[in-house]
Each structure stands twice: as structure tokens, then as C-alpha cells.
Design an enzyme around this catalytic site. Structure first.
Site, PDB file in Angstrom:
ATOM      1  N   GLY A  62       0.389  18.914   5.808  1.00  0.00           N
ATOM      2  CA  GLY A  62       1.463  17.930   5.908  1.00  0.00           C
ATOM      3  C   GLY A  62       2.409  18.083   4.747  1.00  0.00           C
ATOM      4  N   GLY A  63       3.331  17.122   4.624  1.00  0.00           N
ATOM      5  CA  GLY A  63       4.339  17.223   3.575  1.00  0.00           C
ATOM      6  C   GLY A  63       3.772  17.125   2.175  1.00  0.00           C
TER       7      GLY A  63
ATOM      8  N   ASP B  40       3.749   4.466   4.586  1.00  0.00           N
ATOM      9  CA  ASP B  40       3.965   5.581   5.511  1.00  0.00           C
ATOM     10  C   ASP B  40       3.004   5.485   6.691  1.00  0.00           C
ATOM     11  OD1 ASP B  40       5.243   7.866   6.436  1.00  0.00           O
ATOM     12  OD2 ASP B  40       3.865   9.223   5.402  1.00  0.00           O
TER      13      ASP B  40
ATOM     14  N   VAL C 138      -5.124  20.215   3.946  1.00  0.00           N
ATOM     15  CA  VAL C 138      -6.437  19.575   3.981  1.00  0.00           C
ATOM     16  C   VAL C 138      -7.466  20.590   4.459  1.00  0.00           C
ATOM     17  CG1 VAL C 138      -7.792  17.642   4.856  1.00  0.00           C
ATOM     18  CG2 VAL C 138      -5.329  17.373   4.512  1.00  0.00           C
TER      19      VAL C 138
ATOM     20  N   LYS D  68      -8.071  17.422   0.021  1.00  0.00           N
ATOM     21  CA  LYS D  68      -6.623  17.517   0.188  1.00  0.00           C
ATOM     22  C   LYS D  68      -6.034  18.146  -1.068  1.00  0.00           C
ATOM     23  CE  LYS D  68      -2.472  14.953   1.395  1.00  0.00           C
ATOM     24  NZ  LYS D  68      -1.933  13.686   1.945  1.00  0.00           N
TER      25      LYS D  68
END
Length: 760
Positions: free
Chosen positions: A21-22, A134, A26, A41
Site C-alpha cells: 500500500g501507500g 483513513d 506487508v 509491515k
């Protein structure tokens, strides 16, 4: 930077990639120390190179790691290996909500169940000052065993001010969003996030509303061909009406959804806890089923009933929300085999937006009851739920909408339904006890609740107001036993704290308690109130102990009986028995400041000073302004010869009490012991002059003269104390403040006249 299998990060070994992801990538990894698999992560390279962002990532990850909630991904560790920064979490098996929605929307019941779980998790985070910022389907995970977890607090921030215990872990300025900086994901951001304003709890509620809308319809509520168009839609457009669009769901759910998606933060739900409550009410009402314990569940043996939230915020309604809570606690505490947290413990959580599950774990109970009360005119709307602390599941939930005159029925039904869902073995007699009403008059009960509201303020003015309301309740229903108990409690406490002379308070307390027992001999509260008067005014040691024992035989869950009984045992020098009563009281009232202090108070009178100190210090950690703890701590320092420390603590007692005469006398005693005779005599003169006309117990004056070495004068005042029936004399045999007088024949004679058991 992609990591290959076998790569080590600190103690962890990478097994395989899971996603990206941004914020980073992971991986599935192995933790050989504990023999388990975890998720790791790894923070993206461009974020690792930014010192401020890296510091924020580490600080916020530690903050989230402090959370412990079944609906929040558990963070095990955070670390750095060379240039690589990483966080270690539990490894989940299942799928994200984004994957789950790929085939289409969810049935409305399933969507609401997911939303409830997310709202519960958010409530726990918000209670610790953590805002997600988020929330979106990618960050909601459904495990293969049916649990729902919130993922990725990567954009989370801590609110200020922080809870007191977390000050040391506060983030640097880099942790806050700079004005005009937009953080979040388009389509799920709140209007305030779009404007670059600080995002608070209502912002997460808006985002959850967007997720719920998508679960129900398969579409986001705000969309556009470009990100810019989506952001404009969030600020300008109203979300589609899903009922008009043909989505199958209850009307009440559309109302809840609309409130989540209001443009203004103050127009949304005040808390995620409120939202979860509303969603559960929708689920319960629409299904026509009341959730209950299934046959395989174990019985619940311990329970906390949290203070009902006064949803309307009207201070004139506070007595109702407090009173109903207290009545339900009182009813349930009479059930055998059930440990119910006492009022003084649960009311320490009043007014705080806390996660009931976290409270339950803190109190070490198996289940928690929480609820909200709305009073409009002559109408009451009460919503309550019972939740299993072990897994967060709802065991029972109900909404009552009744006339104020039906308040008895609401309380009875609520207590009965809770007891049924605890799966306890309850006899027919126990059921009758739950259903028995103290009065049939709704007006008398309303007046009684107001009396208890003022009684619980524990101020002289509050106690006098309480007397007025209890008397009005008795005028309305002359056979209302509990109202007489309230009257007895107010008169007794006014006399104990010298707001009135003993002869002006205790006889009234005794008469009211006696009348209560004539009306209802089974009231533990009435036996306790009568024992209190016999103990402190009649000096009837045997009679007082019998009444305390009767009270505890009727209701061992009545913490006040344990408290008063331990005082009697202390005055009689039965210190080990007194400590046993402290332990019993703290089992049901673990956050009670006075019980916590009593654990030290007993040791003070047993002259075990080193053992007494930690109990007072621990109490003051709970509440630094609690006057009795300062008083007893100062008295302990006095006996240990630490006179400067004693003067400091007793000075705090004087200050926090607003000049209480007991504490003025104790401070004068320390001044005398320190050789500051002039200061002690000035304090003594202030007691003697008493310009505002307050009753000054002669016993207190006697202790100051004893400290000054004026033995004859001290005995003169002790004689006056005997004539006044000052309750301080109950401690005559054990009070170290009188040690300088022991051995004098006059002292021995005074002890004899008090007829202590075991004496001559």
C-alpha cells in the site's frame, strides 16, 4: 524495497509477501522466539527517509499498540533494522471488506453487524485519544472465523490533551496535521479532512458512514470521475437516499446512516459508542428478536452496570439517569452468586467516553451493562445492552419508551432481563425480590431519586437538600421504607462530619432507620443505617455489630455495610477482621477511594505505620484531592515523626476541604509536636472562637491540648466530648493521637465508662 523469503528483520524471518500500500509492504513472517507466524509491515523507503514522518510512524504505532480490543488489529512490536523500519502485528486469515464487496453489496443485517464491530473498535481507539483518519473497506478485515478487525492506523493521530497516564508517550509536533494538509482516501474522507482541518472522532464516524453506505448499496456515497470531483461532492452534495434507490433495509437504518454523513461534525453522532448503540437498536428492533445467551455460554458471575448516559444533557434529568443506574445495581446485587460492582466504583467512569469492554477488563468482571437515557417531557427513552467482556458479543439489548409514571416497570424489566441473560440459577424467592417495589407511588420514587442524587454529593448543603426530598417522599408515601433509610443516612453523616452536633443528628438517624425496618425488615441499607447510629452515638458495640452482620447476611454485596463494619472492628482493635472486611468491600467496590484509604487507616490504628503508607499513596494516585487520604497520610507521618511531611499533607487536607475543622485541629497537633507552640495555639484559638458558628467537637480540641502537653485541659475537653457523645471517642482505645494520655487513671476511667467489650 521488496524483501525475499528468508530475509531477517531483527528476530523475524520473512516467509512471503502479503500485499502493498501507500505506507509500505506487508509480509508473512516467522517469530522463532514464540513459535508463531506474524505479519510484518515494512515502511516505504520515501517515508523512512523523512525523519518527522518516521518519528510519527513509530510514536503512533506505539500508541495503537497500547490498545487491546477484539475489533482492532493487535500490534506486537515496532523496530528498525538498518535502514528498514517495520511494525509487527497479528497474522489474520480471511479477506478485506474490499474483497468481500467485489461481488456486490451485503445483506443489510450483515452490513450492520460489520459496522457495529467497527464502531466498537473506533470507540476503544477514541477513548484513548486515537483517531484513525483513513477508514475504508481496504482497512476493514473479516477473519475466517467471523471476527471483524480494523487495520492500518498509519494515518492515525493522537488527540491532545492526552490521558494523564500517557503524557510520557505524547507525539512530537510532527504528529499533528498541519493546516491545509489533506490526509485520507478520497471517497471516504470527511468534509473537514477535505478542507485540511483537524480530524476528530466525528471524522471517523463520517468515514464509517461512507463504508456502511457502500456495504448496503455497493457504491460510495460521494463519487466523481476524478479525485477533485469526489472531494467537491463530499463538500457539496447530499448522499443518495438508499430507500428510494430500492435498497432493502429498515427506515431506522437510513436515519442512522444519514446522521453519520452529515456535513457538520457536531451534527453527527457525538461518539462511536453512541453510533454502535443506535445500530444495535436497529438490529434488535427490526429483527424482532432480543439477543440472549445461547445454551453453551457459561453463567456470568460478575457484572458492572455503568452509569446511564444522560443523552439530553439536561442537568435536571441527571437524577434520573443516576438513580435508575443505582436502583438496577441495588436490585442485581441482591442476587446470590453474582458480584456486582458498587456504585462508587462504576460512577468514577461517569462522563467519560470509554470503551465498556476496556472498563470491564479493568474491573475484572465478565459482563458490562451500558445505556443511554433520554427524558422528554413525561416520556422516557432508555436503551441498554449487556456485553460479554471476553469477546465483545452482545448478550442482551433493549430499548424502552415509556411514560415517566412507568419508571418502575422499566427498572424491573431491565433488572429481570439482565438477570435472565446472565444464566444464573435464580430461585422463585430471588425473582420475587427483583420484582418487589419499595413504593407504588411514581412521585414518591422521583423524590427519592432526587434525595439520593443530593446525598451522593456528600456536602453539608447536599445532605440538607437530600433531607428535604426524602421528607417529601415520605409525605407522599408514609410507608416508603427506602425514603426513611435516605433520611437516616443524611442525618447520620451530617453528625459524623460535625455539620451538626451528635445530639442533633444521630437520634434522628436512629429513628428513621428504626421506622424503615418496621416497614421492611429485609433492607440491608436500613440495618446498616441503624448500626451506624448505635455505633457512633449509642456506643452500643454489640448491638451495632449485630445490625452490621444482619445487613451483610441480607446483602453481602452492599459495600457500605462492609465499610462501616470495618470501622467498628477497628475501634474494637480487631484489626485482622477489619482488613478482611476491606478485602470483601474492594471485591465489589475496587475503585472506592474510602475503602482504599481504609486499608491504610486500619494499619494506622494498629500502629503498623510503614504498611499503612502505600495504601494512602495509592489512593492519592487515584484522586489527588481526596481529603481523607491526605488526613490519614498526614496522621501516619505524624506518628512516624516525619512532621514536615505530616504538615504538608494535613495542610492539603485543610485546603481541599475548604477549612474543615477536623483537619485544622490535626494540623495544630502537628505544629505542637514540632515545637511550634505559638502556631498551634493560634489554630486552637480559631477552633475555640469559631466565628461562623459551626459545631466544634470537643474531642478534636482535646487532641490538640494533648499534643501541647496540657493534660488537665485535654481531660477537661474529653469530658465535654463524653457529654456531647462525640463519635471521636469510639476510637479512644486505639487512636495513637491520645497515646500521651494513656496510663493516666482518668483515661482508664473514661475507657471503662464507654463499656468497650472485653473491658472491666
Amino acid at each position: 524495497m521488496a524483501l525475499s523469503p528468508g530475509t531477517r528483520l531483527g528476530p523475524y524471518e520473512i516467509v512471503s509477501p502479503l500485499g502493498a500500500g501507500g505506507m509500505g509492504e506487508v509480509y508473512r513472517a516467522s517469530d522463532p522466539r514464540l513459535g508463531r507466524e506474524v505479519a510484518v509491515k515494512v515502511l516505504a523507503d520515501h517515508l523512512t527517509r523523512d525523519a518527522d514522518l518516521l518519528r510519527r510512524f513509530e510514536t503512533e504505532t506505539r500508541a495503537v499498540a497500547a490498545l487491546s480490543h477484539p475489533n482492532i488489529l493487535t500490534i506486537h512490536d515496532v523496530g528498525r533494522d538498518g535502514e528498514v523500519s517495520y511494525a509487527v502485528t497479528e497474522l489474520l486469515e480471511g479477506e478485506t471488506l474490499r474483497v468481500r464487496l467485489a461481488p456486490g453489496p451485503l445483506p443489510w443485517i450483515k452490513a450492520v453487524e460489520v459496522a457495529i464491530a467497527v464502531a466498537d473498535g473506533l470507540a476503544a481507539a477514541h477513548g484513548r485519544g486515537i483517531i484513525h483518519r483513513d477508514l475504508k473497506p481496504e482497512n476493514v478485515f473479516s477473519t475466517s472465523d467471523g471476527r471483524v478487525k480494523i487495520l492500518d492506523f498509519g494515518l492515525a493521530r493522537r488527540k491532545s490533551p492526552l490521558p494523564k497516564e500517557d503524557v510520557t508517550s505524547a507525539p512530537t509536533a510532527a504528529g499533528a496535521t498541519e493546516p491545509g494538509v489533506v490526509l485520507g482516501t478520497a471517497g471516504y474522507m470527511s468534509p473537514e479532512q477535505v478542507r485540511g482541518e483537524a480530524a476528530d472522532a466525528p471524522s471517523d464516524i463520517f468515514s464509517l458512514g461512507c463504508v456502511l453506505h457502500e456495504m448496503l448499496s455497493g457504491r460510495r456515497p460521494f463519487g466523481g470521475a476524478t479525485t477533485a470531483e469526489t472531494l467537491v461532492a463530499i463538500l457539496r452534495d447530499e448522499p443518495p437516499d438508499l430507500l428510494q434507490a430500492g435498497v432493502t433495509m429498515p427506515w431506522e437504518l437510513s436515519r442512522v446512516l444519514a446522521r453519520c454523513l452529515q456535513k457538520g461534525p457536531t451534527d453527527r453522532y457525538a461518539s462511536a459508542r453512541d453510533l454502535a448503540f443506535e445500530l444495535r437498536a436497529v438490529l434488535s428492533a427490526a429483527s424482532g428478536l432480543k439477543t440472549s445467551l445461547s445454551a453453551h455460554r457459561r453463567p456470568i458471575a460478575s457484572l458492572a452496570v455503568l452509569p446511564l448516559v444522560n443523552a439530553g444533557g439536561d442537568p435536571e434529568t441527571e437524577y434520573l439517569s443516576d438513580g435508575i443506574t443505582e436502583s438496577v445495581i441495588s436490585s442485581l446485587s441482591r442476587l446470590p452468586g453474582l458480584r456486582v460492582m458498587a456504585r462508587s466504583t462504576v460512577f468514577r467512569y461517569k462522563g467519560k467516553d470509554l470503551d465498556p469492554l476496556a472498563v470491564g477488563r479493568e474491573l475484572k468482571v465478565q459482563a458490562v451493562v451500558s445505556g443511554r437515557l433520554l427524558h422528554r417531557g413525561d416520556r422516557l427513552v432508555l436503551r441498554a445492552e449487556l456485553v460479554d467482556v471476553s469477546d465483545g458479543s452482545q448478550l442482551w439489548g433493549e430499548q424502552y419508551s415509556r411514560d415517566l409514571s412507568d419508571i418502575f416497570a422499566v427498572e424491573e424489566e431491565m433488572a429481570r432481563q439482565i438477570s435472565e441473560n446472565l444464566r444464573l440459577k435464580i430461585s422463585g424467592e430471588d425473582e420475587k425480590r427483583l420484582a418487589r417495589r419499595a413504593t407504588e407511588s411514581a412521585e414518591a420514587y422521583r423524590l427519592y431519586l432526587k434525595g439520593r442524587f443530593y446525598w451522593n454529593k456528600r456536602t453539608a448543603d447536599g445532605l440538607r437538600r437530600g433531607i428535604e426530598f426524602f421528607q417529601h417522599a415520605i409525605e407522599t408515601d408514609p410507608e416508603y421504607a427506602l425514603a426513611y433509610v435516605g433520611l437516616a443516612d443524611c442525618h447520620g453523616v451530617l453528625a459524623f462530619y460535625a455539620a451538626v452536633a451528635p445530639r442533633d443528628g444521630f437520634p434522628k438517624a436512629k429513628a428513621a432507620a428504626t421506622r424503615a425496618l418496621e416497614l421492611d425488615p429485609t433492607l440491608a441499607e436500613a440495618h446498616t443505617s441503624l448500626a451506624y447510629a448505635r455505633h457512633y452515638f449509642d456506643w452500643d458495640w454489640k448491638g451495632a455489630e449485630e445490625e452490621y452482620r444482619r445487613a451483610l447476611a441480607v446483602n453481602a454485596g452492599y459495600s457500605t455495610a462492609h465499610l462501616f463494619y470495618l470501622n467498628l472492628l477497628t475501634t474494637l482493635g480487631r484489626f485482622d477482621e477489619a482488613l478482611a472486611e476491606v478485602r470483601a468491600g474492594l471485591e465489589i467496590d475496587p475503585l472506592s477511594l474510602i475503602l482504599s484509604s481504609s486499608a491504610g487507616f486500619i494499619r494506622l490504628f494498629a500502629r503498623r505505620y510503614d504498611e499503612a503508607l502505600p495504601h494512602f499513596l495509592r489512593t492519592l494516585e487515584m484522586d489527588g484531592s481526596f481529603v481523607p487520604a491526605h488526613f490519614y497520610l498526614g496522621s501516619t507521618y505524624e506518628q512516624m515523626g516525619r512532621l514536615d511531611d505530616a504538615a504538608r499533607e494535613l495542610g492539603d487536607a485543610v485546603r481541599y476541604s475548604g477549612g474543615g475543622l477536623l483537619y485544622v485541629a490535626a494540623l495544630a497537633r502537628v505544629e505542637a509536636a514540632a515545637g511550634r507552640r505559638g502556631e498551634a495555639e493560634r489554630s486552637l484559638a480559631a477552633l475555640d472562637s469559631n466565628p461562623d458558628g459551626r459545631y466544634v467537637p470537643s474531642f478534636w480540641v482535646a487532641t490538640v491540648h494533648a499534643a501541647l502537653g496540657d493534660r488537665d485541659t485535654a481531660f477537661h475537653w474529653l469530658e465535654k466530648a463524653f457529654e456531647e457523645r462525640s463519635h471521636g471517642l469510639t476510637f479512644l482505645r486505639v487512636d495513637p493521637a491520645l497515646d500521651s494520655l494513656r496510663g493516666d487513671p482518668r483515661f482508664d476511667e473514661l475507657v471503662r465508662r464507654l463499656h468497650f467489650p472485653g473491658g472491666d
